[in-house]
Design an enzyme around this catalytic site. Structure first.
Site, short mmCIF file in Angstrom:
data_model
loop_
_atom_site.label_atom_id
_atom_site.label_comp_id
_atom_site.label_asym_id
_atom_site.label_seq_id
_atom_site.Cartn_x
_atom_site.Cartn_y
_atom_site.Cartn_z
CD GLN A 99 92.93 8.65 87.03
OE1 GLN A 99 92.48 8.95 88.14
NE2 GLN A 99 92.20 8.66 85.93
CE1 TYR A 180 89.62 17.07 89.64
CE2 TYR A 180 89.18 15.12 88.32
CZ TYR A 180 88.90 15.92 89.42
OH TYR A 180 87.90 15.57 90.29
NE ARG A 227 88.60 7.18 83.04
CZ ARG A 227 87.62 7.12 83.94
NH1 ARG A 227 87.66 7.88 85.02
NH2 ARG A 227 86.63 6.29 83.81
N GLY A 313 83.21 1.44 87.59
CA GLY A 313 83.57 2.17 88.81
C GLY A 313 82.76 1.64 89.98
#
Ligand SMILES: Cc1cc2nc3c(=O)[nH]c(=O)nc-3n(C[C@H](O)[C@H](O)[C@H](O)COP(=O)(O)O)c2cc1C
Length: 356
Positions: A99, A180, A227, A313
């Site tokens: 990622q 982000y 994502r 997760g």
């Protein structure tokens, strides 16, 4: 009926099941150089029975780092160090994507070995604090990227994607979620630009589109995933028009043809169905589970066709042999979030397997 234990096509690959290990930052890339350690190779190797592993957020450049001890993919040493991780997963027939996470304004000058200031779309400081080696600190006002800075940022994503392939990764996931850098550009509060990188929806999606296009050109669209997290306010994000924004983004993605779209679902769960309809490719869904975490009930998302793959997760953190446990109907180890970020073996590589 399709089940979660059947293979599926993800870009150029066929996975052995539809269970994805979701990206999880674990802050254990110690030492100067931010390279992955042997312990990290053990951790990922333990989880190789996933259909696909997506690594923790990995910075494509020094300024893209937002937390202590996160790994990078921008130096030759890091590439070398990642090889042991990809080898550990491949030895067991697993698939692993890196990622690529540029944290943008979610960072702090004290994190960097050289003198740097976090960058962003606009000089808009995020509310809240960032975790640093010296405790929590207020976020700083990011330096807005000028056009040369944007070109450099796109180039950093491209070169880190090339590095990922060189390090043996099967592909990369671009982190466009969770507040982000890419998400900051997509938002209506962190992006106040009036040039071609902001303003309209077309402007706000442009950086995500250009990064996806450039990385796809470099390593092949069939090795690139994206994502997104529509309507997720994490890291002080506001999206006034998330439905229109992400539908416009998906329309462009349909032409670029990345390996998958990974939705970290937010409170607008109804919108996931609309995205599913509009997106022509493979969909990985990480369902919205406020106050809890994704559990075995998510398997039915595959059976109903709401998703092609489901990502876990917390449950993958705590259960290295998660696919086997899901097939058996449990039992499951309980994740210990107090050991999620930083530390050593404890709470990382010591979760037992079923027969242990
Ligand atoms: C310890 C931890 C670290 C995480 N780090 C990342 C990350 O680096 N990148 C990312 O996209 N999401 C990250 N997430 C979010 C997860 O990928 C996932 O979306 C979230 O945990 C919800 O899924 P779950 O209910 O299956 O745990 C993290 C989650 C946890 C628990």
């Amino acid at each position: 009926m399709t089940t979660a234990f059947e293979p599926v096509t993800v870009g150029r690959y066929t996975t052995r099941n539809r269970l994805v290990m979701a990206p999880m930052t674990r802050n254990r890339a110690y030492g100067p150089g931010a390279g992955p350690t042997e312990l990290m190779a053990t951790y990922y190797g333990q989880r190789a029975s996933a259909g696909l592993i997506i690594t923790e957020g990995t910075q494509p450049s020094p300024v893209g780092q937002g937390y202590p001890n996160t790994p990078g993919l921008h130096t030759a040493e890091q590439v070398e160090a990642w090889r042991r991780v990809t080898a550990a997963v491949h030895r067991q027939g697993g698939l692993i994507f890196a990622q690529l996470m540029h944290t943008g304004r979610i960072g702090h000058p004290s994190l960097y070995e050289e003198e740097l200031t976090p960058v962003g779309a606009s000089p808009v400081k995020a509310a809240g604090t960032v975790f640093t080696m010296k405790g929590p600190k207020e976020f700083v006002t990011p330096l807005p990227l000028d056009s040369a800075g944007i070109t450099e940022t796109v180039d950093d994503f491209v070169s880190s994607a090339r590095n990922a392939i060189e390090a043996g990764f099967d592909g990369v996931e671009l982190h466009g979620a969770n507040g982000y850098l890419l998400h900051q550009f997509l938002s209506t509060n962190a992006n106040r630009r009036d040039d071609e990188w902001g303003g309209s929806i077309e402007g706000r999606i442009r950086l995500t589109v250009e990064v996806t296009r450039a990385v796809a050109d470099a390593v092949g669209a069939d090795r690139v995933g994206l994502r997104i997290s529509p309507a997720n306010p994490f890291n002080d994000i506001v999206e006034d028009d998330h439905r229109d924004t992400y539908l416009a983004l998906v329309d462009v993605l349909n032409r670029l043809g990345p390996a998958y779209l990974h939705i970290a679902e937010g409170p607008d769960t109804e919108f996931t169905g609309l995205l599913r309809e509009r997106w022509g490719g493979t969909l990985i869904l990480n369902p919205f589970t406020p106050g809890g975490y994704t559990g075995p009930e998510a398997l039915k998302l595959i059976e109903t066709g709401e998703a092609d793959l489901v990502s876990f997760g917390a449950l993958f953190m705590a259960n290295p042999d998660l696919p086997r446990r899901l097939r058996a109907g449990g039992p499951f180890n309980t994740p210990d979030y107090t050991k999620a970020y930083g530390g050593e073996h404890d709470g990382y590589t010591d979760y037992p397997t079923l027969n242990a």
